[in-house]
Design a protein around this motif. Structure first.
Motif, PDB file in Angstrom:
ATOM      1  N   ALA A  31       0.824  -1.335   0.007  1.00  0.00           N
ATOM      2  CA  ALA A  31       0.101  -0.044  -0.069  1.00  0.00           C
ATOM      3  C   ALA A  31       1.002   1.214  -0.053  1.00  0.00           C
ATOM      4  CB  ALA A  31      -0.813   0.221   1.274  1.00  0.00           C
ATOM      5  N   LEU A  32       1.988   1.133   0.626  1.00  0.00           N
ATOM      6  CA  LEU A  32       2.832   2.267   0.734  1.00  0.00           C
ATOM      7  C   LEU A  32       3.437   2.536  -0.735  1.00  0.00           C
ATOM      8  CD1 LEU A  32       4.530   4.487   2.262  1.00  0.00           C
ATOM      9  CD2 LEU A  32       6.165   2.793   2.908  1.00  0.00           C
ATOM     10  N   SER A  34       2.270   1.680  -3.361  1.00  0.00           N
ATOM     11  CA  SER A  34       1.313   2.243  -4.404  1.00  0.00           C
ATOM     12  C   SER A  34       0.874   3.703  -4.341  1.00  0.00           C
ATOM     13  CB  SER A  34       0.192   1.312  -4.275  1.00  0.00           C
ATOM     14  OG  SER A  34      -0.569   1.515  -2.901  1.00  0.00           O
ATOM     15  N   LEU A  35       1.234   4.386  -3.340  1.00  0.00           N
ATOM     16  CA  LEU A  35       1.167   5.621  -3.157  1.00  0.00           C
ATOM     17  C   LEU A  35       1.854   6.579  -4.153  1.00  0.00           C
ATOM     18  CD1 LEU A  35       1.592   6.384   0.720  1.00  0.00           C
ATOM     19  CD2 LEU A  35      -0.672   6.182  -0.496  1.00  0.00           C
ATOM     20  N   LYS A  41       1.721  14.837   0.370  1.00  0.00           N
ATOM     21  CA  LYS A  41       0.748  13.998   1.301  1.00  0.00           C
ATOM     22  C   LYS A  41       0.782  14.893   2.537  1.00  0.00           C
ATOM     23  CE  LYS A  41       1.449  10.619  -1.471  1.00  0.00           C
ATOM     24  NZ  LYS A  41       2.301  11.384  -2.599  1.00  0.00           N
ATOM     25  N   GLN A 412      -4.915   0.845   6.178  1.00  0.00           N
ATOM     26  CA  GLN A 412      -4.539   1.656   4.870  1.00  0.00           C
ATOM     27  C   GLN A 412      -5.091   2.870   4.968  1.00  0.00           C
ATOM     28  OE1 GLN A 412      -6.727   0.219   1.315  1.00  0.00           O
ATOM     29  NE2 GLN A 412      -4.811  -0.184   0.321  1.00  0.00           N
ATOM     30  N   LYS A 413      -6.157   3.317   5.595  1.00  0.00           N
ATOM     31  CA  LYS A 413      -6.651   4.689   5.399  1.00  0.00           C
ATOM     32  C   LYS A 413      -5.807   5.469   6.374  1.00  0.00           C
ATOM     33  CE  LYS A 413     -10.196   4.397   2.499  1.00  0.00           C
ATOM     34  NZ  LYS A 413     -10.002   4.983   1.129  1.00  0.00           N
ATOM     35  N   LEU A 415      -2.744   4.906   6.908  1.00  0.00           N
ATOM     36  CA  LEU A 415      -1.379   5.285   6.286  1.00  0.00           C
ATOM     37  C   LEU A 415      -1.684   6.198   5.201  1.00  0.00           C
ATOM     38  CD1 LEU A 415       1.573   4.445   5.477  1.00  0.00           C
ATOM     39  CD2 LEU A 415       0.421   2.548   3.970  1.00  0.00           C
ATOM     40  N   GLU A 416      -2.647   6.252   4.454  1.00  0.00           N
ATOM     41  CA  GLU A 416      -2.729   7.290   3.481  1.00  0.00           C
ATOM     42  C   GLU A 416      -2.796   8.815   4.364  1.00  0.00           C
ATOM     43  OE1 GLU A 416      -6.081   5.838   1.570  1.00  0.00           O
ATOM     44  OE2 GLU A 416      -4.915   4.231   0.413  1.00  0.00           O
ATOM     45  N   ALA A 417      -3.596   8.746   5.318  1.00  0.00           N
ATOM     46  CA  ALA A 417      -3.771  10.016   5.906  1.00  0.00           C
ATOM     47  C   ALA A 417      -2.603  10.607   6.783  1.00  0.00           C
ATOM     48  CB  ALA A 417      -5.018  10.125   6.673  1.00  0.00           C
TER      49      ALA A 417
END
Length: 467
Positions: A31-32, A34-35, A41, A412-413, A415-417
């Motif tokens: 997931a990281l 794929s950012l 960010k 996952q959310k 990580l993205e935030a």
């Protein structure tokens, strides 16, 4: 998390956790990766709070152990003034023994046996029952392969705790056995419930032949330390049901709660009297792979049939453990004595590690206990907390539509935030309808405090978004 945005590329990931850390099995690594790269960010850095690697968190092995290993790797250091006398003496003895082929098979097991006798209050340990290995991962896989008899019409069953270490489930599958899950009691602080084991044991006999009962003490990833009563209950169950008991006691030196001391299964077994102590076949595992920087460990065989013992010993000698790992283990089995130059530093460093973990475990519980929708049981040992998180129904539905576990979706959310990487509880197993995350206690207190507060804030926002 501190305010501010930064263009994130993989080069901005902490070099201590880049490289090998990026190859971990956790899907969040993917997931990281794929950012979108080169875009702004909402976080300054990636913080890895799912790993149990002390070195990635900046913690060094205890000085005395590093000194002995360094001298053995580079004997010229025997003449270095910077090395203390007792470290040189330990290393000199080991270097002399290394000229003999019996260092791993005789010398180290003898010192391990003396250590275990001290740990268990004088209960005798035969060094011939100690088998050295390069960490317990391959040992468990090969051990279960020995237990499984492919000629049996019914497959062997192995009882595993949930939550528990994914290694065991993988080892059971590789061995061709049947995984039989028993759930730990979350409401009771993740205690082991013998009634639950008996229940699943009865059900399992309908489709397999249960042969092995696995227990983890201190618990992984829960951090719960089994009481004497619970250990007694498990041993009596193993005796009654004729189950081989596999005790993962790898984190025994990371117990930091005074009112919940570590007790080995062997010690409690020997205290129960001959009716039980002679009836239970026990294999216990010990490792220094996490704290020492080298893969090294051993397992002790108790009441094991001589024919099986012979196969274990021949296996242990055929897969020769890495020497520097055994050197580190050797030095740990005979730490500096009072009056020796390194003793005070050794004891201070060891106590500092335990005090640091205890403080951060308490901090984790205090912060999470104030957050609606997060529940964190007390952590008594190891280097993780395993809080339960509430996930709204709409978020569960969205995760399922994506083919994801709800707690993985949450991680996952997150990580993205925020840039924070946690391990989803589904990796370790959990009761249906419950969701957890694993948080490592290894980061510095200042970093961990920010991480915990950020998780708490994100969880509140996540609840509102999907309510």
């Amino acid at each position: 998390m501190a305010a501010g945005r930064k263009v994130l590329t993989l080069d901005s990931v902490n070099p201590c956790v880049k490289g090998a850390r990026m190859a971990q099995s956790s899907p969040l690594v993917g997931a990281l990766c794929s950012l979108p790269q080169g875009k702004e960010k909402p976080f300054r850095e990636v913080i890895w709070c799912h790993s149990g690697d002390p070195h990635a968190a900046g913690r060094r092995p205890i000085t005395f152990l590093r000194q002995v290993a360094a001298i053995c790797a580079y004997p010229e250091l025997l003449h270095a003034d910077s090395m203390p006398r007792d470290a040189k003496q330990r290393a000199s003895r080991i270097l002399q023994e290394l000229h003999s082929s019996s260092y791993v098979t005789t010398a180290v097991p003898q010192r391990v046996a003396r250590y275990l006798e001290w740990r268990d209050g004088g209960i005798r340990c035969d060094p011939r029952n100690i088998v050295m290995c390069g960490g317990i991962t391959t040992a468990i896989v090969d051990f279960l392969s020995l237990v499984v008899n492919e000629q049996d019409p019914r497959r062997a069953g192995v009882l595993l705790p949930v939550p528990g270490h994914p290694l065991f489930a993988d080892a059971v599958a590789l061995a061709g056995a049947v995984e039989v899950q028993y759930h730990l009691d979350e409401e009771g602080g993740w205690a082991l419930d013998v009634g639950e084991i008996r229940r699943v044991l009865g059900q399992a006999r309908g489709h397999c032949t249960p042969k092995v009962l696995c227990v983890i003490n201190p618990g992984y990833p829960t951090g719960h330390v089994l009481s004497r009563r619970h250990i007694q209950d498990v041993l009596q169950l193993a005796a009654q049901e004729r189950l081989l008991l596999l005790a993962d006691e790898v984190h025994q030196d990371c117990v930091f709660t005074p009112d919940a001391p570590f007790l080995s299964f062997k010690r409690v077994l020997c205290e129960l009297g001959p009716a039980v102590s002679s009836a239970v076949q026990l294999i216990s595992f010990y490792s220094v792979s996490k704290g020492g920087g080298f893969r090294a460990g051993f397992f002790e065989l108790v009441n094991i049939d001589p024919a099986i013992m012979k196969r274990f010993c021949s296996w242990g000698m055929s897969i020769y453990p890495l020497i520097l790992g055994q050197v580190l283990l050797d030095a740990l089995m005979e730490p500096p004595l009072p009056g020796e130059p390194s003793c005070r530093t050794f004891m201070a460093e060891k106590q500092a590690v335990l005090s640091d973990l205890a403080h951060k475990a308490q901090l984790t519980q205090e912060i999470f206990s104030q957050v609606p929708g997060i529940r964190c049981n007390p952590v008594q040992g190891t280097m993780y907390s395993f809080p339960r998180i509430q996930i709204p129904a709409r978020a569960v539905q969205e995760a399922q539509a994506l083919g994801l576990e709800p707690d993985f979706f949450f991680c996952q959310k997150l990580l993205e935030a925020t840039g924070i990487v946690l391990a989803p509880g589904s990796t370790f197993g959990q009761r249906r309808g419950t969701h957890h995350v694993r948080v490592t206690l290894l980061p510095r207190v200042e970093t961990l405090r920010i991480v915990l507060q950020t998780i708490a804030e994100f969880h509140s926002q996540f609840q509102q978004r999907y309510s």
